[in-house]
Design an enzyme around this catalytic site. Structure first.
Site, PDB file in Angstrom:
ATOM      1  N   ASP A 223       2.574   1.091   0.921  1.00 55.63           N
ATOM      2  CA  ASP A 223       1.874   2.082   1.745  1.00 55.63           C
ATOM      3  C   ASP A 223       2.687   2.678   2.893  1.00 55.63           C
ATOM      4  O   ASP A 223       2.141   3.509   3.627  1.00 55.63           O
ATOM      5  CB  ASP A 223       0.502   1.558   2.226  1.00 55.63           C
TER       6      ASP A 223
ATOM      7  N   ASP B 123       4.799  -3.935   4.017  1.00 55.04           N
ATOM      8  CA  ASP B 123       3.549  -3.163   4.011  1.00 55.04           C
ATOM      9  C   ASP B 123       3.459  -2.394   5.339  1.00 55.04           C
ATOM     10  O   ASP B 123       3.889  -2.894   6.376  1.00 55.04           O
ATOM     11  CB  ASP B 123       2.375  -4.137   3.863  1.00 55.04           C
TER      12      ASP B 123
ATOM     13  N   HIS C 116      -3.439  -9.807   5.074  1.00 53.10           N
ATOM     14  CA  HIS C 116      -4.317  -9.773   6.262  1.00 53.10           C
ATOM     15  C   HIS C 116      -5.236 -10.993   6.337  1.00 53.10           C
ATOM     16  O   HIS C 116      -5.831 -11.248   7.380  1.00 53.10           O
ATOM     17  CB  HIS C 116      -5.207  -8.526   6.252  1.00 53.10           C
TER      18      HIS C 116
END
Ligand SMILES: [Zn+2]
Length: 366
Positions: free
Chosen positions: A265, A177, A140
């Site tokens: 995740d 992810d 990110h």
């Protein structure tokens, strides 16, 4: 030669995130808890490797720290100075949910350096592929700000380093992810030397990034592939994106190195995602990536740990990734495999994949 490198450092677990906004006492009504991005998931990956003795199947390599000049390939000086000041002062927020603790700057340099160590090991043929248990994570982090628990963008720095140090012209990054890899997308949005493919839950974090119609810009148009899937997608939906989108595109691109932003995740027990992947599903994704690497770039593949917040399940998912990359079996069964189904393949998942194909047909034969 052991085929798979494994890179970690004790200090990766010493990056402190405290009692952050996520998982803490909501509105003061319940007892505060540790932050979602805490050391436990990653430390338990290492624990499981030790306990199962699978660590012996891997070639452990110590990470070096990235230099300031190397991280400046992907980050603004002012931002890095701010990060260092916050870290020296004992902590703060370096952007949006970008928690800095004491010494986080130095640990982030070692986390990014772990990615570079993996690239070197693979490019110099010391190992066929490598996994770095990076923490803090990176995907990110934008050029001039931290975001979503990420301080320095490990995978983007690794790709830029691989290009600079080894003269590579075609690097392919897959980000599995559950959240969109916005920082990585930004780093290569106008760059055809890096093909960025992100497969994520639609519009979860960051908001309004990762839409399927965004395909890059300027000279990089067509080299950003966003695959948004609806909440509730499990193994079959993910593997269909490999069959119908990822594998055909990668076969046409013919990468010289493959990097993976491996966030565990999308697992069915993750508190921050709403997907239904099983540990076996992670095995299949990693195995397919390994085949692509073998077909196109002598098996050269580097996987970097990103998110994943189920303290119980991330270790088993990551073990399966390492089994697939190394071609060895641990003998450890998935203890959560009974009683939980990964969920049916609903029509809305098929439609989401079809929409991606319609957009990507502009650039690739699908
Ligand atoms: Zn994530």
């Amino acid at each position: 030669m052991k085929k798979t490198g494994f890179i970690w450092d004790e200090s990766y677990f010493w990056h402190q995130t405290g009692q952050g906004a996520l998982n803490s006492g909501s509105g003061g009504w319940i007892q505060a808890d540790t932050h979602a991005e805490n050391p436990e998931t990653k430390r338990r990956v290492k624990n499981l490797l030790d306990r199962s003795r699978f660590i012996k199947e891997l070639h452990q390599i110590e990470p070096r720290a990235a230099t300031r000049k190397e991280v400046e390939m992907n980050h603004d000086q002012t931002y890095l100075n701010c990060l260092k000041e916050l870290s020296d002062a004992g902590g703060g927020d370096a952007g949006e949910h970008a928690i800095v603790g004491p010494d986080s700057y130095e640990i982030a340099l070692l986390s990014a350096g772990g990615a570079l160590t993996a690239v070197d090991a693979v490019m110099k043929n010391e190992v066929q592929n490598a996994y770095t248990l990076t923490r803090p994570p990176g995907h990110h982090a934008e050029y001039e700000t931290g975001m979503g628990f990420c301080l320095m963008n490990n995978v983007a720095i690794a790709a830029k380093y691989a290009r600079e140090a080894y003269g590579l012209k075609r690097i392919r990054i897959l980000d599995w992810d559950v959240h969109h890899g916005n920082g990585t997308e930004s780093a290569f949005r106008s760059d055809k030397d890096v093909l960025f493919i992100s497969i994520h839950q639609e519009n979860i974090f960051p908001k309004n990034r990762g839409g399927i119609s965004y395909t890059g810009e300027a000279g990089g148009e067509g080299y950003t592939v966003n695959i948004e899937l609806p909440a509730g997608t499990g193994n079959e939906g993910y593997l269909q994106t490999f069959d119908k989108v990822i594998e055909p595109i990668v076969n046409q691109y013919q990468p010289e190195l493959i990097l993976i932003s491996a966030g565990q995740d999308p697992s069915r027990f993750d508190p921050l995602g709403r997907m239904l992947m099983t540990a076996g599903g992670f095995y299949d994704m990693a195995a397919r990536m390994k085949v692509l690497a073998e077909n196109h770039c002598n098996g050269r593949l580097v996987a970097l740990h990103e998110g994943g917040y189920s303290t119980a399940y991330v270790p088993f998912c990551t073990l399966r990734v390492l089994e697939a990359l190394s071609g060895k079996q641990s003998g450890v069964e998935d203890p959560f495999d009974q009683g939980y189904h990964e969920g049916p393949f609903y029509q809305n998942q098929a439609e989401a994949i079809h929409k991606v194909i319609e957009i990507q047909k502009q650039y690739w034969e699908l």
